[in-house]
Each structure stands twice: as structure tokens, then as C-alpha cells.
Design an enzyme around this catalytic site. Structure first.
Site, PDB file in Angstrom:
ATOM      1  N   ARG A 181     102.924  26.406   5.673  1.00 55.85           N
ATOM      2  CA  ARG A 181     103.399  27.788   5.734  1.00 55.85           C
ATOM      3  C   ARG A 181     102.648  28.557   6.812  1.00 55.85           C
ATOM      4  O   ARG A 181     103.173  28.847   7.874  1.00 55.85           O
ATOM      5  CB  ARG A 181     103.243  28.459   4.359  1.00 55.85           C
ATOM      6  CG  ARG A 181     104.026  29.778   4.228  1.00 55.85           C
ATOM      7  CD  ARG A 181     103.347  30.989   4.825  1.00 55.85           C
ATOM      8  NE  ARG A 181     102.045  31.271   4.257  1.00 55.85           N
ATOM      9  CZ  ARG A 181     101.240  32.230   4.696  1.00 55.85           C
ATOM     10  NH1 ARG A 181     101.598  32.975   5.749  1.00 55.85           N
ATOM     11  NH2 ARG A 181     100.055  32.440   4.154  1.00 55.85           N
ATOM     12  N   ASP A 182     101.397  28.832   6.590  1.00 59.15           N
ATOM     13  CA  ASP A 182     100.610  29.657   7.502  1.00 59.15           C
ATOM     14  C   ASP A 182     100.440  28.969   8.851  1.00 59.15           C
ATOM     15  O   ASP A 182     100.444  29.617   9.900  1.00 59.15           O
ATOM     16  CB  ASP A 182      99.245  29.953   6.873  1.00 59.15           C
ATOM     17  CG  ASP A 182      98.530  31.116   7.530  1.00 59.15           C
ATOM     18  OD1 ASP A 182      99.008  31.599   8.565  1.00 59.15           O
ATOM     19  OD2 ASP A 182      97.490  31.538   7.004  1.00 59.15           O
TER      20      ASP A 182
ATOM     21  N   ASN B 154      93.469  29.226  10.930  1.00 62.06           N
ATOM     22  CA  ASN B 154      92.754  29.116   9.656  1.00 62.06           C
ATOM     23  C   ASN B 154      91.565  28.174   9.810  1.00 62.06           C
ATOM     24  O   ASN B 154      91.438  27.445  10.796  1.00 62.06           O
ATOM     25  CB  ASN B 154      93.692  28.536   8.591  1.00 62.06           C
ATOM     26  CG  ASN B 154      94.850  29.450   8.279  1.00 62.06           C
ATOM     27  OD1 ASN B 154      94.767  30.300   7.422  1.00 62.06           O
ATOM     28  ND2 ASN B 154      95.951  29.276   8.995  1.00 62.06           N
TER      29      ASN B 154
ATOM     30  N   CYS C  97      98.247  35.077  12.056  1.00 58.69           N
ATOM     31  CA  CYS C  97      99.199  36.081  11.583  1.00 58.69           C
ATOM     32  C   CYS C  97     100.004  36.601  12.766  1.00 58.69           C
ATOM     33  O   CYS C  97      99.427  37.172  13.704  1.00 58.69           O
ATOM     34  CB  CYS C  97      98.471  37.239  10.895  1.00 58.69           C
ATOM     35  SG  CYS C  97      99.597  38.544  10.335  1.00 58.69           S
TER      36      CYS C  97
ATOM     37  N   HIS D  92      89.802  32.730   8.155  1.00 59.80           N
ATOM     38  CA  HIS D  92      90.190  32.329   9.507  1.00 59.80           C
ATOM     39  C   HIS D  92      88.926  32.136  10.353  1.00 59.80           C
ATOM     40  O   HIS D  92      87.843  32.597   9.987  1.00 59.80           O
ATOM     41  CB  HIS D  92      91.102  33.376  10.131  1.00 59.80           C
ATOM     42  CG  HIS D  92      92.496  33.357   9.584  1.00 59.80           C
ATOM     43  ND1 HIS D  92      93.616  33.219  10.372  1.00 59.80           N
ATOM     44  CD2 HIS D  92      92.964  33.454   8.316  1.00 59.80           C
ATOM     45  CE1 HIS D  92      94.703  33.223   9.623  1.00 59.80           C
ATOM     46  NE2 HIS D  92      94.335  33.377   8.364  1.00 59.80           N
TER      47      HIS D  92
END
Length: 306
Positions: free
Chosen positions: A13-14, A249, A240, A209
Site C-alpha cells: 500500500r504505502d 518508510n 506520502c 519514515h
């Protein structure tokens, strides 16, 4: 110190939401399967957001449909609103993360709502979920808890107030996210203590992060104050898209190496996990892959926690 720690893999996802290319669904599923086989037991596999804004997440319903059948894997999806929650529930996902930016400016940039407007959205979303036949775990992530690329410092008191409001809105858990990677260890320890004092056991997890190179140092600070749940992304992918300067991350492989080397069992086979980077090279050709373990290899001195 307890003898175990829990890692939540957020790469599907991220990590993928910031990739320049869109990973083919078939490759994504084989990657997720391989990580689960390596012992990753908790995975954020996608987000139910507009594919027009985040095209990399257009296949999330299909991904959820696949992953909920993987034995021993907790399938987690991010949802920004009630519409996303309804789609996630229909797809079979029973663990949701709802982002709520503590920074007002970031909140409006990210979801076009103010912080407390999003808290109200959480209340509506939770009310709908509680009326369904099957229980759903709702985690709310306090984004920009340690600083914002728009506003700079975010007062600790405001973070605690937002976390408390989210629990009052019906969330099961609240986590702290260093969305832009500005935190230093002293801030980690201080805010964790303050949040836990207000939220008790409803606070468990840090999302960190590595923008300033302090990601693993902040993990150690979290361990100092008894945090044992951490988000991470394979090869350090992510960031983001609505926060300028936010880089990847913390690296899952490096986090496993750190924790296991300290005697904390993660349940993850590090060698098998590193091997799953091959799917990123296949599905995201040219995307930079980060991480010291991935670059240097697993040292011969490494011993997994017993």
C-alpha cells in the site's frame, strides 16, 4: 523487554502508492504470497481510494479477495472515508486503517478535510461498521504526529487531543505516524509516553519514515518505551504523495535484522524476505530499492532470535 516484536508490512500500500510505475496485479499477488510465506503475518495490502488520484491502488479489491484466503495473514486496508470502508467490507477486509492528519494543513492537502472533520468521518464510519454482521478492527493513524512539511512542529498536546478524540469516536486503536520522517529519538519517547498516558492499551504502534536517516534510531527509542509494533516497507519504498519531501518508510529487511539481532523474535525468515525483493525488480523496473541488508547481504554473524 519482551522477547518478540510485530512487524506490519505496508509496502503493497504505502510503498506502491509512490512508485512511478504501476505493479501488475499478478506480480503484486506473487510478491504478497512470498512475503507471507517468509513469515510476514500482518500486511497492509492496499487502499480503497479514488483510482483517478492513486492509480496504483485500483486493484485493491482484487488483492484483498486474494489475501484474505492466505492462512495466518492479517489483511489490512487503508480507507479514508465511509465509502472506502464500505468497499473494503464488501471485499472481505476486516482490519482497517483510517488516516487522520494532526496537522490541519496536511489534512486538507491529503483528504480535503480538516482534522476534526476527519474525526467526525471516523465516527460515521465506525457507526456503519458496528452495524454490520461481522466485526471489523479499526485502527486510526495519527499522521504528521512528529512534524509536518507544511506547518513544521506539531504540538504534542494536539497529537494527544486528536488521539483521544479518535478513541472517543469509536476507534479500537490509535497509532502514531512520522509521516514526513522528521522525528528524533527524544520526540519518539516523549510522545509515546504522552499518548499512552491518554490512550492506554489502545496505543500500540509506530509508523516511521527514514527521511532524515533516523528511522532505525527511532525504532530503538520506541523499544525504550515498550513499543513492540512497527510498520515497515520492503526495500524502504513509500512516502506520502501529499506531503512534500516525505521519503520512504523504514526498510523491513533492516528492521528484521535489527530486532532479531537484539533477541526479539519477529517470526520472519530474513533470507526468504530478502529474496522477495526480486518481485520489486520485476514489477517496478527502475524503481530505487533501499536498505543495508539488501545492499550488503546478510552477514555470516547474523543469528535469528531463538
Amino acid at each position: 523487554m519482551t522477547d518478540h516484536a510485530t512487524i506490519y508490512e505496508v509496502g503493497p500500500r504505502d510503498g506502491l502508492q509512490m512508485a512511478k510505475a504501476t505493479m501488475p496485479t499478478a506480480t503484486k499477488l506473487r510478491w504478497i504470497d512470498a512475503m507471507a510465506a517468509a513469515g510476514v503475518a500482518h500486511m497492509e495490502v492496499g487502499s480503497f481510494v479514488s483510482p483517478r488520484h492513486v492509480p496504483q491502488m485500483a486493484d485493491t479489491a482484487d488483492v484483498v479477495g486474494h489475501t484474505v484466503a492466505i492462512a495466518g495473514l492479517e489483511t489490512i486496508a487503508l480507507v479514508p472515508n465511509e465509502t472506502g470502508a464500505r468497499l473494503a467490507y464488501a471485499a472481505g477486509c476486516r482490519s482497517l486503517v483510517i488516516p487522520v492528519s494532526v496537522s490541519e494543513t496536511h489534512s486538507r492537502s491529503n483528504i480535503n478535510k480538516g482534522t476534526y472533520e476527519q474525526v467526525a468521518e471516523v465516527a460515521r464510519l465506525v457507526a456503519w461498521l458496528r452495524a454490520q454482521d461481522e466485526p471489523v478492527l479499526v485502527e486510526t493513524a495519527c499522521a504528521t504526529a512528529f512534524g509536518c512539511s507544511f506547518e513544521g512542529a506539531v504540538p504534542e498536546r494536539r497529537v494527544v487531543e486528536v488521539a483521544t478524540a479518535l478513541l472517543q469516536a469509536g476507534a479500537d486503536r490509535v497509532s502514531l505516524a512520522d509521516t514526513v520522517g522528521y522525528a528524533a529519538p527524544n520526540a519518539i519517547r516523549s510522545l509515546v509516553r504522552a499518548t499512552r498516558a491518554a490512550a492506554g492499551g489502545a496505543f500500540q504502534k509506530l509508523h516511521l519514515h527514514d527521511t532524515m536517516g533516523l528511522g532505525l534510531a527511532n525504532v530503538l527509542a520506541g523499544l525504550d518505551v515498550d513499543v513492540r509494533h512497527f510498520d515497515a516497507s520492503l526495500a524502504g519504498l513509500g512516502g506520502c504523495p501529499f506531503a512534500p519531501g516525505a521519503s520512504g518508510n523504514i526498510v523491513t529487511e533492516d528492521l528484521v535484522f535489527l530486532l532479531e539481532s537484539m533477541g526479539l523474535r519477529t517470526g520472519i525468515d530474513l533470507e526468504a524476505l530478502v529474496a522477495t525483493r526480486a518481485f520489486l525488480r520485476e514489477g517496478l523496473a527502475g524503481e530505487p530499492l533501499h536498505g543495508s541488508v539488501g545492499r550488503a547481504g546478510i552477514p555470516r554473524t547474523f543469528r535469528a532470535a531463538a
